[in-house]
Design a protein around this motif. Structure first.
Motif, short mmCIF file in Angstrom:
data_model
loop_
_atom_site.label_atom_id
_atom_site.label_comp_id
_atom_site.label_asym_id
_atom_site.label_seq_id
_atom_site.Cartn_x
_atom_site.Cartn_y
_atom_site.Cartn_z
N GLN A 31 0.83 -1.20 0.00
CA GLN A 31 0.00 0.00 0.00
C GLN A 31 0.87 1.26 0.00
O GLN A 31 0.59 2.21 -0.72
N LEU A 32 1.92 1.27 0.80
CA LEU A 32 2.82 2.42 0.85
C LEU A 32 3.42 2.69 -0.52
O LEU A 32 3.44 3.84 -0.99
N LEU A 33 3.90 1.64 -1.18
CA LEU A 33 4.53 1.81 -2.49
C LEU A 33 3.53 2.29 -3.54
O LEU A 33 3.90 3.02 -4.46
N ALA A 34 2.27 1.92 -3.39
CA ALA A 34 1.24 2.34 -4.35
C ALA A 34 0.78 3.77 -4.13
O ALA A 34 0.44 4.47 -5.08
N GLU A 35 0.79 4.23 -2.87
CA GLU A 35 0.17 5.51 -2.54
C GLU A 35 1.15 6.64 -2.21
O GLU A 35 0.72 7.79 -2.09
N HIS A 36 2.43 6.34 -2.03
CA HIS A 36 3.39 7.36 -1.62
C HIS A 36 4.59 7.40 -2.55
O HIS A 36 4.83 6.47 -3.32
N ASP A 37 5.34 8.49 -2.45
CA ASP A 37 6.55 8.66 -3.25
C ASP A 37 7.70 7.95 -2.54
O ASP A 37 8.27 8.48 -1.59
N VAL A 38 8.01 6.73 -2.98
CA VAL A 38 9.11 5.95 -2.42
C VAL A 38 10.24 5.97 -3.42
O VAL A 38 10.04 5.66 -4.60
N ARG A 39 11.43 6.34 -2.95
CA ARG A 39 12.59 6.42 -3.84
C ARG A 39 13.76 5.65 -3.26
O ARG A 39 13.96 5.63 -2.05
N VAL A 40 14.51 5.01 -4.17
CA VAL A 40 15.75 4.33 -3.79
C VAL A 40 16.85 5.01 -4.59
O VAL A 40 16.82 5.03 -5.82
N ASN A 41 17.78 5.60 -3.87
CA ASN A 41 18.88 6.35 -4.50
C ASN A 41 18.37 7.41 -5.47
O ASN A 41 18.91 7.61 -6.55
N GLY A 42 17.26 8.05 -5.10
CA GLY A 42 16.70 9.14 -5.89
C GLY A 42 15.77 8.72 -7.01
O GLY A 42 15.15 9.57 -7.64
N GLU A 43 15.65 7.42 -7.27
CA GLU A 43 14.78 6.94 -8.35
C GLU A 43 13.50 6.34 -7.78
O GLU A 43 13.54 5.58 -6.81
N SER A 44 12.37 6.64 -8.39
CA SER A 44 11.08 6.13 -7.94
C SER A 44 11.07 4.60 -7.98
O SER A 44 11.60 3.99 -8.91
N GLU A 45 10.50 4.00 -6.94
CA GLU A 45 10.47 2.54 -6.85
C GLU A 45 9.09 2.06 -6.42
O GLU A 45 8.48 2.65 -5.53
N THR A 46 8.60 1.01 -7.06
CA THR A 46 7.29 0.44 -6.73
C THR A 46 7.35 -1.04 -6.40
O THR A 46 6.35 -1.64 -6.05
N ARG A 47 8.53 -1.65 -6.48
CA ARG A 47 8.69 -3.09 -6.24
C ARG A 47 9.13 -3.33 -4.80
O ARG A 47 10.24 -2.97 -4.42
N ARG A 48 8.29 -3.98 -4.01
CA ARG A 48 8.67 -4.22 -2.62
C ARG A 48 9.76 -5.27 -2.50
O ARG A 48 10.45 -5.35 -1.50
N GLY A 49 9.97 -6.07 -3.54
CA GLY A 49 11.02 -7.08 -3.55
C GLY A 49 12.36 -6.57 -4.02
O GLY A 49 13.32 -7.33 -4.11
N ARG A 50 12.47 -5.28 -4.31
CA ARG A 50 13.73 -4.70 -4.77
C ARG A 50 14.83 -5.00 -3.77
O ARG A 50 14.68 -4.77 -2.58
N GLN A 51 15.94 -5.54 -4.23
CA GLN A 51 17.06 -5.88 -3.36
C GLN A 51 17.87 -4.62 -3.07
O GLN A 51 18.29 -3.92 -3.99
N LEU A 52 18.07 -4.34 -1.80
CA LEU A 52 18.87 -3.19 -1.38
C LEU A 52 20.21 -3.70 -0.87
O LEU A 52 20.31 -4.79 -0.33
#
Length: 68
Positions: A31-52
């Motif tokens: 829900q957070l990824l769908a409704e808010h501006d989430v960024r990883v290293n300045g780039e927009s991200e929508t995949r909760r499985g993204r490996q950090l």
């Protein structure tokens, strides 16, 4: 900027959001990824499985946390 450590230096985005207290429960990540501006290293991200990895910066609505 706050830094949140991980055991082995890698973690999935959904897990990190919970560990960093940016969400209350892991199930809230989708829900957070769908409704808010989430960024990883300045780039927009929508995949909760993204490996950090250590050093990545995750920001949610302007609050930034570094993976440690």
């Amino acid at each position: 900027m706050r830094e949140v450590g991980t055991r082995d230096g890698t973690i999935r985005l959904g897990q990190f959001l919970k560990l960093a207290d940016l969400i209350d429960a892991g199930a809230d990540a989708k829900q957070l990824l769908a409704e808010h501006d989430v960024r990883v290293n300045g780039e927009s991200e929508t995949r909760r499985g993204r490996q950090l990895v250590r050093g990545d910066v995750v920001s949610v609505d302007g609050r930034a946390v570094r993976v440690g």
